[in-house]
Design a protein around this motif. Structure first.
Motif, PDB file in Angstrom:
ATOM      1  N   LYS A 143       0.680  -1.247  -0.027  1.00 44.01           N
ATOM      2  CA  LYS A 143      -0.105  -0.030  -0.063  1.00 44.01           C
ATOM      3  C   LYS A 143       0.858   1.153  -0.043  1.00 44.01           C
ATOM      4  CE  LYS A 143      -2.458  -0.756   3.723  1.00 44.01           C
ATOM      5  NZ  LYS A 143      -3.526  -0.640   4.663  1.00 44.01           N
ATOM      6  N   PRO A 144       0.243   2.280  -0.601  1.00 40.35           N
ATOM      7  CA  PRO A 144       1.171   3.378  -0.643  1.00 40.35           C
ATOM      8  C   PRO A 144       1.413   4.143   0.938  1.00 40.35           C
ATOM      9  CG  PRO A 144      -0.622   3.662  -2.141  1.00 40.35           C
ATOM     10  CD  PRO A 144      -0.654   2.340  -1.507  1.00 40.35           C
ATOM     11  N   SER A 145       0.686   3.955   1.611  1.00 41.87           N
ATOM     12  CA  SER A 145       1.010   4.509   2.992  1.00 41.87           C
ATOM     13  C   SER A 145       1.933   3.566   3.535  1.00 41.87           C
ATOM     14  CB  SER A 145      -0.120   4.022   3.877  1.00 41.87           C
ATOM     15  OG  SER A 145      -0.538   2.676   4.054  1.00 41.87           O
ATOM     16  N   VAL A 146       2.327   2.283   3.287  1.00 36.71           N
ATOM     17  CA  VAL A 146       3.500   1.566   3.580  1.00 36.71           C
ATOM     18  C   VAL A 146       4.675   1.834   3.311  1.00 36.71           C
ATOM     19  CG1 VAL A 146       4.187  -0.838   3.982  1.00 36.71           C
ATOM     20  CG2 VAL A 146       1.958  -0.448   4.415  1.00 36.71           C
ATOM     21  N   THR A 147       4.520   2.207   1.834  1.00 37.84           N
ATOM     22  CA  THR A 147       5.792   2.543   1.130  1.00 37.84           C
ATOM     23  C   THR A 147       6.386   3.932   1.577  1.00 37.84           C
ATOM     24  OG1 THR A 147       4.778   1.457  -1.039  1.00 37.84           O
ATOM     25  CG2 THR A 147       6.673   3.043  -1.230  1.00 37.84           C
ATOM     26  N   ASN A 148       5.444   4.877   1.944  1.00 38.51           N
ATOM     27  CA  ASN A 148       5.598   6.244   2.347  1.00 38.51           C
ATOM     28  C   ASN A 148       6.295   6.169   3.839  1.00 38.51           C
ATOM     29  OD1 ASN A 148       4.656   7.316  -0.019  1.00 38.51           O
ATOM     30  ND2 ASN A 148       2.825   7.810   1.090  1.00 38.51           N
ATOM     31  N   ARG A 149       5.847   5.055   4.539  1.00 35.70           N
ATOM     32  CA  ARG A 149       6.215   5.064   6.014  1.00 35.70           C
ATOM     33  C   ARG A 149       7.685   4.480   5.869  1.00 35.70           C
ATOM     34  NH1 ARG A 149       3.519   0.824   8.188  1.00 35.70           N
ATOM     35  NH2 ARG A 149       1.429   2.248   7.960  1.00 35.70           N
ATOM     36  N   LYS A 150       8.048   3.361   4.939  1.00 38.53           N
ATOM     37  CA  LYS A 150       9.315   3.036   4.826  1.00 38.53           C
ATOM     38  C   LYS A 150      10.302   3.841   4.424  1.00 38.53           C
ATOM     39  CE  LYS A 150       8.510  -1.960   3.897  1.00 38.53           C
ATOM     40  NZ  LYS A 150       8.623  -3.307   3.215  1.00 38.53           N
ATOM     41  N   ALA A 151       9.921   4.720   3.280  1.00 42.52           N
ATOM     42  CA  ALA A 151      10.781   5.890   2.770  1.00 42.52           C
ATOM     43  C   ALA A 151      11.135   6.710   4.165  1.00 42.52           C
ATOM     44  CB  ALA A 151      10.091   6.554   1.773  1.00 42.52           C
ATOM     45  N   LYS A 152      10.240   6.889   4.801  1.00 44.45           N
ATOM     46  CA  LYS A 152      10.373   7.948   5.836  1.00 44.45           C
ATOM     47  C   LYS A 152      11.267   7.463   6.759  1.00 44.45           C
ATOM     48  CE  LYS A 152       7.536  11.088   8.575  1.00 44.45           C
ATOM     49  NZ  LYS A 152       6.019  11.588   9.229  1.00 44.45           N
ATOM     50  N   LEU A 153      11.119   6.137   7.409  1.00 45.60           N
ATOM     51  CA  LEU A 153      11.980   5.444   8.364  1.00 45.60           C
ATOM     52  C   LEU A 153      13.545   5.453   7.714  1.00 45.60           C
ATOM     53  CD1 LEU A 153       9.663   2.638   9.596  1.00 45.60           C
ATOM     54  CD2 LEU A 153      10.383   4.767  10.807  1.00 45.60           C
ATOM     55  N   HIS A 154      13.588   5.107   6.450  1.00 45.37           N
ATOM     56  CA  HIS A 154      15.016   4.996   5.834  1.00 45.37           C
ATOM     57  C   HIS A 154      15.457   6.491   5.688  1.00 45.37           C
ATOM     58  CE1 HIS A 154      18.015   3.722   3.072  1.00 45.37           C
ATOM     59  NE2 HIS A 154      17.829   4.712   2.346  1.00 45.37           N
ATOM     60  N   ALA A 155      14.921   7.481   5.576  1.00 42.31           N
ATOM     61  CA  ALA A 155      15.266   8.803   5.359  1.00 42.31           C
ATOM     62  C   ALA A 155      15.812   9.369   6.937  1.00 42.31           C
ATOM     63  CB  ALA A 155      14.203   9.876   5.074  1.00 42.31           C
ATOM     64  N   ILE A 156      15.231   9.104   7.937  1.00 41.62           N
ATOM     65  CA  ILE A 156      15.431   9.266   9.447  1.00 41.62           C
ATOM     66  C   ILE A 156      16.662   8.482   9.747  1.00 41.62           C
ATOM     67  CG2 ILE A 156      14.797   8.612  11.907  1.00 41.62           C
ATOM     68  CD1 ILE A 156      12.024   9.211  10.999  1.00 41.62           C
ATOM     69  N   TYR A 157      16.882   7.133   9.359  1.00 38.46           N
ATOM     70  CA  TYR A 157      18.032   6.425   9.440  1.00 38.46           C
ATOM     71  C   TYR A 157      19.202   6.950   8.776  1.00 38.46           C
ATOM     72  CZ  TYR A 157      21.358   2.427   8.871  1.00 38.46           C
ATOM     73  OH  TYR A 157      22.501   1.687   8.824  1.00 38.46           O
ATOM     74  N   VAL A 158      19.267   7.346   7.525  1.00 37.00           N
ATOM     75  CA  VAL A 158      20.157   7.990   6.934  1.00 37.00           C
ATOM     76  C   VAL A 158      20.662   9.296   7.799  1.00 37.00           C
ATOM     77  CG1 VAL A 158      20.884   9.000   4.513  1.00 37.00           C
ATOM     78  CG2 VAL A 158      19.810   6.906   5.009  1.00 37.00           C
ATOM     79  N   GLU A 159      19.782  10.022   8.146  1.00 34.59           N
ATOM     80  CA  GLU A 159      20.178  11.203   8.556  1.00 34.59           C
ATOM     81  C   GLU A 159      20.674  10.962  10.037  1.00 34.59           C
ATOM     82  OE1 GLU A 159      20.615  15.219   9.324  1.00 34.59           O
ATOM     83  OE2 GLU A 159      19.733  14.226   7.368  1.00 34.59           O
ATOM     84  N   GLN A 160      20.183  10.021  10.751  1.00 32.12           N
ATOM     85  CA  GLN A 160      21.020   9.588  11.938  1.00 32.12           C
ATOM     86  C   GLN A 160      22.408   9.123  11.592  1.00 32.12           C
ATOM     87  OE1 GLN A 160      18.433   6.744  13.814  1.00 32.12           O
ATOM     88  NE2 GLN A 160      17.302   8.220  14.737  1.00 32.12           N
ATOM     89  N   MET A 161      22.671   8.567  10.807  1.00 34.39           N
ATOM     90  CA  MET A 161      23.919   8.023  10.283  1.00 34.39           C
ATOM     91  C   MET A 161      24.953   9.197   9.838  1.00 34.39           C
ATOM     92  SD  MET A 161      24.225   4.754  10.619  1.00 34.39           S
ATOM     93  CE  MET A 161      25.566   4.268   9.688  1.00 34.39           C
ATOM     94  N   ARG A 162      24.375  10.134   9.163  1.00 34.34           N
ATOM     95  CA  ARG A 162      25.108  11.328   8.702  1.00 34.34           C
ATOM     96  C   ARG A 162      25.570  12.089   9.931  1.00 34.34           C
ATOM     97  NH1 ARG A 162      21.503  13.022   3.569  1.00 34.34           N
ATOM     98  NH2 ARG A 162      22.378  11.658   2.208  1.00 34.34           N
ATOM     99  N   ARG A 163      24.533  12.411  11.078  1.00 35.68           N
ATOM    100  CA  ARG A 163      25.039  13.091  12.176  1.00 35.68           C
ATOM    101  C   ARG A 163      26.056  12.343  12.813  1.00 35.68           C
ATOM    102  NH1 ARG A 163      18.912  15.168  14.181  1.00 35.68           N
ATOM    103  NH2 ARG A 163      18.527  16.630  12.340  1.00 35.68           N
ATOM    104  N   ASN A 164      25.992  10.805  12.976  1.00 29.57           N
ATOM    105  CA  ASN A 164      26.858  10.243  13.876  1.00 29.57           C
ATOM    106  C   ASN A 164      28.341  10.549  13.210  1.00 29.57           C
ATOM    107  OD1 ASN A 164      25.242   9.481  15.801  1.00 29.57           O
ATOM    108  ND2 ASN A 164      24.883   7.467  14.840  1.00 29.57           N
ATOM    109  N   ASP A 165      28.414  10.404  11.738  1.00 31.06           N
ATOM    110  CA  ASP A 165      29.632  10.728  11.130  1.00 31.06           C
ATOM    111  C   ASP A 165      30.302  12.129  11.555  1.00 31.06           C
ATOM    112  OD1 ASP A 165      29.546   8.230  10.036  1.00 31.06           O
ATOM    113  OD2 ASP A 165      28.842   8.686   8.113  1.00 31.06           O
ATOM    114  N   GLU A 166      29.320  13.182  11.531  1.00 30.62           N
ATOM    115  CA  GLU A 166      29.715  14.475  11.585  1.00 30.62           C
ATOM    116  C   GLU A 166      30.351  14.669  13.010  1.00 30.62           C
ATOM    117  OE1 GLU A 166      26.742  16.986  11.011  1.00 30.62           O
ATOM    118  OE2 GLU A 166      26.770  16.601   8.786  1.00 30.62           O
ATOM    119  N   GLU A 167      30.180  14.045  14.177  1.00 30.97           N
ATOM    120  CA  GLU A 167      30.429  13.915  15.421  1.00 30.97           C
ATOM    121  C   GLU A 167      31.907  13.664  15.592  1.00 30.97           C
ATOM    122  OE1 GLU A 167      27.531  11.886  17.758  1.00 30.97           O
ATOM    123  OE2 GLU A 167      26.164  13.517  17.693  1.00 30.97           O
TER     124      GLU A 167
END
Length: 64
Positions: free
Chosen positions: A40-64
């Motif tokens: 379902k589109p809602s599931v796809t959007n949720r997965k994309a959002k969770l992936h974006a959050i994960y990627v952002e956290q990884m970038r923040r950890n690399d900057e520290e």
């Protein structure tokens, strides 16, 4: 359709390896697997959002 010109005297294994690489780059197999199941589109959007959050956290950890 993928066309692989094979030079005269070229090794078959080498030509096959080229073909496989070219085939993977087209994304045909990935698209086929994606179309086998419906999500379902809602599931796809949720997965994309969770992936974006994960990627952002990884970038923040690399900057520290």
């Amino acid at each position: 359709m993928i066309a692989m010109p094979v030079k005269e005297g070229e090794n078959i294994e080498k030509a096959l390896k080229k073909f496989k690489r070219k085939y993977e780059r087209t994304g045909v197999l990935k698209e086929l697997r994606r179309r086998q199941t419906f999500s379902k589109p809602s599931v796809t959007n949720r997965k994309a959002k969770l992936h974006a959050i994960y990627v952002e956290q990884m970038r923040r950890n690399d900057e520290e």
